[in-house]
Scaffold this active site. Structure first.
Site, PDB file in Angstrom:
ATOM      1  N   TYR A  32       0.823  -1.212   0.000  1.00 19.32           N
ATOM      2  CA  TYR A  32       0.000   0.000   0.000  1.00 19.32           C
ATOM      3  C   TYR A  32       0.853   1.256   0.000  1.00 19.32           C
ATOM      4  O   TYR A  32       2.069   1.208   0.179  1.00 19.32           O
ATOM      5  CB  TYR A  32      -0.938  -0.004   1.218  1.00 19.32           C
ATOM      6  CG  TYR A  32      -0.264   0.332   2.541  1.00 19.32           C
ATOM      7  CD1 TYR A  32       0.561  -0.582   3.191  1.00 19.32           C
ATOM      8  CD2 TYR A  32      -0.441   1.583   3.140  1.00 19.32           C
ATOM      9  CE1 TYR A  32       1.167  -0.270   4.410  1.00 19.32           C
ATOM     10  CE2 TYR A  32       0.161   1.897   4.358  1.00 19.32           C
ATOM     11  CZ  TYR A  32       0.967   0.965   4.981  1.00 19.32           C
ATOM     12  OH  TYR A  32       1.571   1.284   6.162  1.00 19.32           O
ATOM     13  N   LYS A 149       6.454  -1.801   1.700  1.00 20.26           N
ATOM     14  CA  LYS A 149       5.316  -1.200   2.411  1.00 20.26           C
ATOM     15  C   LYS A 149       4.151  -2.194   2.347  1.00 20.26           C
ATOM     16  O   LYS A 149       3.218  -2.061   1.533  1.00 20.26           O
ATOM     17  CB  LYS A 149       4.962   0.169   1.815  1.00 20.26           C
ATOM     18  CG  LYS A 149       4.140   1.021   2.792  1.00 20.26           C
ATOM     19  CD  LYS A 149       4.230   2.479   2.455  1.00 20.26           C
ATOM     20  CE  LYS A 149       3.282   3.340   3.256  1.00 20.26           C
ATOM     21  NZ  LYS A 149       3.472   3.327   4.697  1.00 20.26           N
ATOM     22  N   GLU A 181      13.096   2.604  13.367  1.00 23.12           N
ATOM     23  CA  GLU A 181      12.176   3.669  12.937  1.00 23.12           C
ATOM     24  C   GLU A 181      10.989   3.691  13.879  1.00 23.12           C
ATOM     25  O   GLU A 181      10.899   2.885  14.797  1.00 23.12           O
ATOM     26  CB  GLU A 181      11.738   3.433  11.484  1.00 23.12           C
ATOM     27  CG  GLU A 181      10.977   2.142  11.290  1.00 23.12           C
ATOM     28  CD  GLU A 181      10.492   1.911   9.860  1.00 23.12           C
ATOM     29  OE1 GLU A 181      10.361   2.872   9.095  1.00 23.12           O
ATOM     30  OE2 GLU A 181      10.226   0.742   9.538  1.00 23.12           O
ATOM     31  N   LEU A 205      11.423   1.421   6.490  1.00 21.17           N
ATOM     32  CA  LEU A 205      10.797   1.887   5.260  1.00 21.17           C
ATOM     33  C   LEU A 205      11.532   3.143   4.807  1.00 21.17           C
ATOM     34  O   LEU A 205      11.825   4.021   5.632  1.00 21.17           O
ATOM     35  CB  LEU A 205       9.326   2.221   5.533  1.00 21.17           C
ATOM     36  CG  LEU A 205       8.536   2.612   4.295  1.00 21.17           C
ATOM     37  CD1 LEU A 205       8.257   1.390   3.423  1.00 21.17           C
ATOM     38  CD2 LEU A 205       7.217   3.275   4.679  1.00 21.17           C
TER      39      LEU A 205
HETATM   40  N1  PDD Z   1       3.172   5.099   7.231  1.00 21.01           N
HETATM   41  N2  PDD Z   1       7.919   3.827   8.544  1.00 21.01           N
HETATM   42  C1  PDD Z   1       6.749   3.173   8.673  1.00 21.01           C
HETATM   43  C2  PDD Z   1       6.742   1.841   9.331  1.00 21.01           C
HETATM   44  C3  PDD Z   1       5.567   3.740   8.193  1.00 21.01           C
HETATM   45  O1  PDD Z   1       4.411   3.079   8.308  1.00 21.01           O
HETATM   46  C4  PDD Z   1       5.606   5.031   7.600  1.00 21.01           C
HETATM   47  C5  PDD Z   1       4.383   5.725   7.078  1.00 21.01           C
HETATM   48  C6  PDD Z   1       6.850   5.682   7.505  1.00 21.01           C
HETATM   49  C7  PDD Z   1       6.988   7.035   6.861  1.00 21.01           C
HETATM   50  O2  PDD Z   1       6.894   6.921   5.474  1.00 21.01           O
HETATM   51  P1  PDD Z   1       6.351   8.125   4.562  1.00 21.01           P
HETATM   52  O3  PDD Z   1       7.161   9.304   4.910  1.00 21.01           O
HETATM   53  O4  PDD Z   1       6.591   7.651   3.180  1.00 21.01           O
HETATM   54  O5  PDD Z   1       4.890   8.318   4.885  1.00 21.01           O
HETATM   55  C8  PDD Z   1       7.983   5.039   7.970  1.00 21.01           C
HETATM   56  C9  PDD Z   1       1.939   5.600   6.695  1.00 21.01           C
HETATM   57  C10 PDD Z   1       1.730   7.059   6.844  1.00 21.01           C
HETATM   58  C11 PDD Z   1       0.798   4.741   7.207  1.00 21.01           C
HETATM   59  O6  PDD Z   1       0.992   3.541   7.315  1.00 21.01           O
HETATM   60  O7  PDD Z   1      -0.291   5.265   7.466  1.00 21.01           O
END
Ligand code: PDD
Length: 282
Positions: A32, A149, A181, A205
């Protein structure tokens, strides 16, 4: 009313249905993206779709039939769901199989699901003086492919639920005393005006916001060191932030019950400066 998109058509939230034989439902066999939209304009869309493509590639899930139409579909969906700022969710699963079998039928066709909800304004934009986030650290329980993801977020959910029940705002994962993270974000820390973030690997991620923040910093002439961030050091940081598409940049001021010794006011903080110039490169 909320509009969604499933495979080939827009459907109202009340109408949209998938089969329980969808591999996303049975196995969590899907990937996703979450894309922020500001005033109807998707932010860093190409980066998000690029990462979705890589997640599909890594998992061997086929690109959905409408792959090339996704930007147009998002555009239309954002118009239908009338909030000016939205969080667009795009999910692709391996598709609906005829029986439950770990090994997918090669003929299975991916399921594409897109929806959106209101993206709330980052509370630190509205009130930069508000209390920073309080997080707890937990040993990272996840698999070794956090670079994908994937929709399988049970470890993240259990961790965030635990933190929430304790009245905390979030979780920072660590492996053997090293920060990986956040449970849904990337982590940055500042020491002696040096900005440090955990390097890209299969343990984290590659956040789109992380990359954007690094570009913003580079643009200001500030080098970011992508290197191991020790948990014992992070308690002594001048600033700690988490970044994500929905949170943008948010400061952390308490970790594991220990108040960070933040000496700067928000006006002198790097996180606030970055938030102010957040859209300057887009
Ligand atoms: N998640 N690490 C993890 C485990 C995450 O789920 C996310 C973001 C990030 C940050 O990634 P980005 O900057 O590309 O949003 C890092 C989204 C927002 C979610 O699962 O809702």
């Amino acid at each position: 009313m909320t509009w969604t998109y499933l495979n080939k058509e827009f459907l109202r939230r009340e109408e949209v249905k998938i089969s329980p034989f969808d591999r996303g439902f049975l196995f969590g066999d899907g990937v996703y993206e979450v894309i922020p939209v500001y005033e109807e304009k998707p932010f860093l869309l190409e980066d998000h779709l690029g990462r979705l493509g890589r997640s599909l590639n890594s998992t061997g899930i086929k690109n959905p039939q409408k792959w090339n139409d996704i930007p147009g579909i998002i555009h239309e969906l954002v118009k239908k769901n009338t909030f000016s700022n939205q969080s667009v969710y795009v999910q692709v699963t391996r598709g609906e199989d005829s029986i439950r079998n770990h090994i997918p039928d090669p003929k299975v066709q991916p399921t594409l699901f897109i929806t959106s909800s209101e993206l709330k304004v980052n509370p630190y934009r509205l009130d930069p003086e508000r209390k920073g986030l309080e997080v707890k650290t937990l040993e990272d329980p996840r698999w070794n492919r956090c670079d994908i993801k994937a929709v399988t977020l049970l470890s993240n959910i259990m961790a965030m639920n635990e933190a929430n029940l304790e009245g905390k705002d979030g979780v920072i994962f660590c492996t053997n005393g090293e920060v990986t993270e956040g449970a849904a974000s990337n982590v940055f820390a500042v020491f002696d005006n040096q900005v440090i973030t955990t390097p890209e690997s299969n343990q984290i991620l590659s956040g789109i916001t992380r990359k954007h923040v690094i570009s913003l910093l580079n643009n200001k002439g500030i080098e970011v060191q992508e290197r191991v961030l020790k948990l014992e050091d992070i308690y002594k940081a001048e600033e700690v932030w988490v970044t994500s598409s929905t949170q943008e940049i948010q400061p952390v001021t308490k970790i594991d019950g220990r108040e960070l010794d933040i000496k700067k006011s928000y006006k002198d903080s790097l996180w606030h400066e970055l938030l102010t110039s957040y859209f300057s490169l887009a």
